[in-house]
Design a protein around this motif. Structure first.
Motif, PDB file in Angstrom:
ATOM      1  N   ALA A  21     -24.588  22.138  73.828  1.00 43.98           N
ATOM      2  CA  ALA A  21     -23.447  22.111  74.748  1.00 43.98           C
ATOM      3  C   ALA A  21     -23.792  21.314  76.003  1.00 43.98           C
ATOM      4  CB  ALA A  21     -23.068  23.540  75.149  1.00 43.98           C
ATOM      5  N   LEU A  50     -22.741  21.409  79.900  1.00 43.80           N
ATOM      6  CA  LEU A  50     -22.090  22.274  80.889  1.00 43.80           C
ATOM      7  C   LEU A  50     -21.765  21.421  82.118  1.00 43.80           C
ATOM      8  CD1 LEU A  50     -24.616  25.272  80.615  1.00 43.80           C
ATOM      9  CD2 LEU A  50     -22.607  24.796  79.177  1.00 43.80           C
ATOM     10  N   ASP A  57     -16.746  15.074  75.908  1.00 44.71           N
ATOM     11  CA  ASP A  57     -15.516  15.769  75.519  1.00 44.71           C
ATOM     12  C   ASP A  57     -15.085  15.295  74.120  1.00 44.71           C
ATOM     13  OD1 ASP A  57     -13.493  17.579  75.931  1.00 44.71           O
ATOM     14  OD2 ASP A  57     -12.153  16.121  76.859  1.00 44.71           O
ATOM     15  N   HIS A  79     -18.099  21.743  78.229  1.00 43.02           N
ATOM     16  CA  HIS A  79     -17.558  22.997  78.764  1.00 43.02           C
ATOM     17  C   HIS A  79     -17.539  22.837  80.275  1.00 43.02           C
ATOM     18  CE1 HIS A  79     -17.947  25.016  74.884  1.00 43.02           C
ATOM     19  NE2 HIS A  79     -18.972  24.193  74.747  1.00 43.02           N
ATOM     20  N   GLU A  80     -16.358  23.072  80.879  1.00 44.74           N
ATOM     21  CA  GLU A  80     -16.228  22.771  82.305  1.00 44.74           C
ATOM     22  C   GLU A  80     -16.220  24.043  83.141  1.00 44.74           C
ATOM     23  OE1 GLU A  80     -13.098  20.039  83.137  1.00 44.74           O
ATOM     24  OE2 GLU A  80     -13.429  20.174  85.301  1.00 44.74           O
ATOM     25  N   THR A 122     -19.515  31.737  78.320  1.00 43.95           N
ATOM     26  CA  THR A 122     -19.337  30.590  77.420  1.00 43.95           C
ATOM     27  C   THR A 122     -20.487  30.515  76.416  1.00 43.95           C
ATOM     28  OG1 THR A 122     -18.143  29.399  79.113  1.00 43.95           O
ATOM     29  CG2 THR A 122     -19.117  28.061  77.376  1.00 43.95           C
TER      30      THR A 122
END
Ligand code: ADP
Ligand code: AMP
Length: 223
Positions: A112, A114, A189, A195-196, A213
């Motif tokens: 991921a 972040l 993205d 993941h924001e 998350t």
């Protein structure tokens, strides 16, 4: 989850290092911050430090090849077996491409990315009040002051301001972020890795959101 291979992305001063220290404690993963590696190299006067110093002083990025080499070598170390937290890398599209390639060569991939985002006026306030100790522990004169002014709570060392945190350098670093690093938001993205998080929130709230998350990602993996 087999590996937790994480990138922290976001403008300088958004709170990446601050969140990383919580993540490191929670997940016991190596924290690889290219800015810290480069500052240490400059301090020690190594070849890497000599190559990087003028760009760092100017608030510009160091050459992609140099930094990709540093990170690739670091990722080969045994302690990254269960994962890693990269902070400050990648910072350009070519760096992101090179990271993908190096990880693929090792049979690995990212878990991921972040994104800790915050508006320019907020990060300017944070950067101008940031103080660090020689070990890299981070404080803020107003938002996160040490118990004794100017002294690190954890190791008693004196706190200083980073040279590139002085106002005349900060503006250029932000421009560089928007021009060269922000395109990575779309890049990740499109790969469904992004993941924001709203970095303008208090640090405990941001940490809680990140924790949730990551738990969801783990549940999805075991489902
Ligand atoms: P980055 O690693 O993204 O450059 P830091 O984690 O060093 O940012 O944080 C920049 C400054 O802002 C530090 O002085 C830190 O103490 C402070 N800070 C970090 N997160 C928050 C927050 N959520 N609210 C207020 N101040 C923060
Ligand atoms: P940071 O501590 O992440 O704010 O980084 C401080 C400085 O180190 C940056 O302004 C750059 O000059 C340099 N730097 C850190 N990481 C990178 C990177 N991935 N690519 C190029 N330059 C970097």
């Amino acid at each position: 989850m087999s590996e937790l291979n994480l990138i922290l992305l976001g403008p300088p001063g958004a709170g990446k290092g601050t969140q990383a220290s919580t993540l490191v404690e929670e997940f016991d993963l190596p924290y690889i911050a290219t800015g810290d590696i480069l500052r240490a190299a400059v301090k020690e006067g190594t070849d890497l430090g000599k190559q990087a110093k003028s760009q760092m002083d100017a608030g510009e990025l160091v050459n992609d090849e140099i930094i990709v080499g540093v990170v690739a070598e670091r990722l080969r170390a045994d302690d990254t077996r269960d994962g890693f937290i990269l902070d400050g890398f990648p910072r350009t599209i070519p760096q992101a491409g090179a990271l993908d390639q190096k990880l693929a060569e090792m049979g690995r991939s990212l878990t991921a990315v972040l994104l800790i985002d915050a508006p320019d006026d907020e990060v300017i306030k944070r950067i101008s009040g940031r103080r660090i100790c020689p070990e890299g522990h981070v404080y803020h004169v107003d938002y996160d002051p040490p118990e004794r002014e100017g002294i690190c709570d954890r190791d008693g060392e004196p706190l200083t301001q980073r040279d590139d945190d002085k106002p005349e350098k900060v503006r250029r670093r932000l421009e560089v972020y928007h021009e060269q690093t922000a395109p990575l938001i779309e890049f990740y993205d499109e790969r469904a890795l992004l993941h924001e998080f709203d970095g303008a929130k208090p640090k405990d709230e941001v940490a809680e959101h990140i924790r949730k998350t990551l738990s969801t990602l783990r549940l999805e993996e075991t489902a």
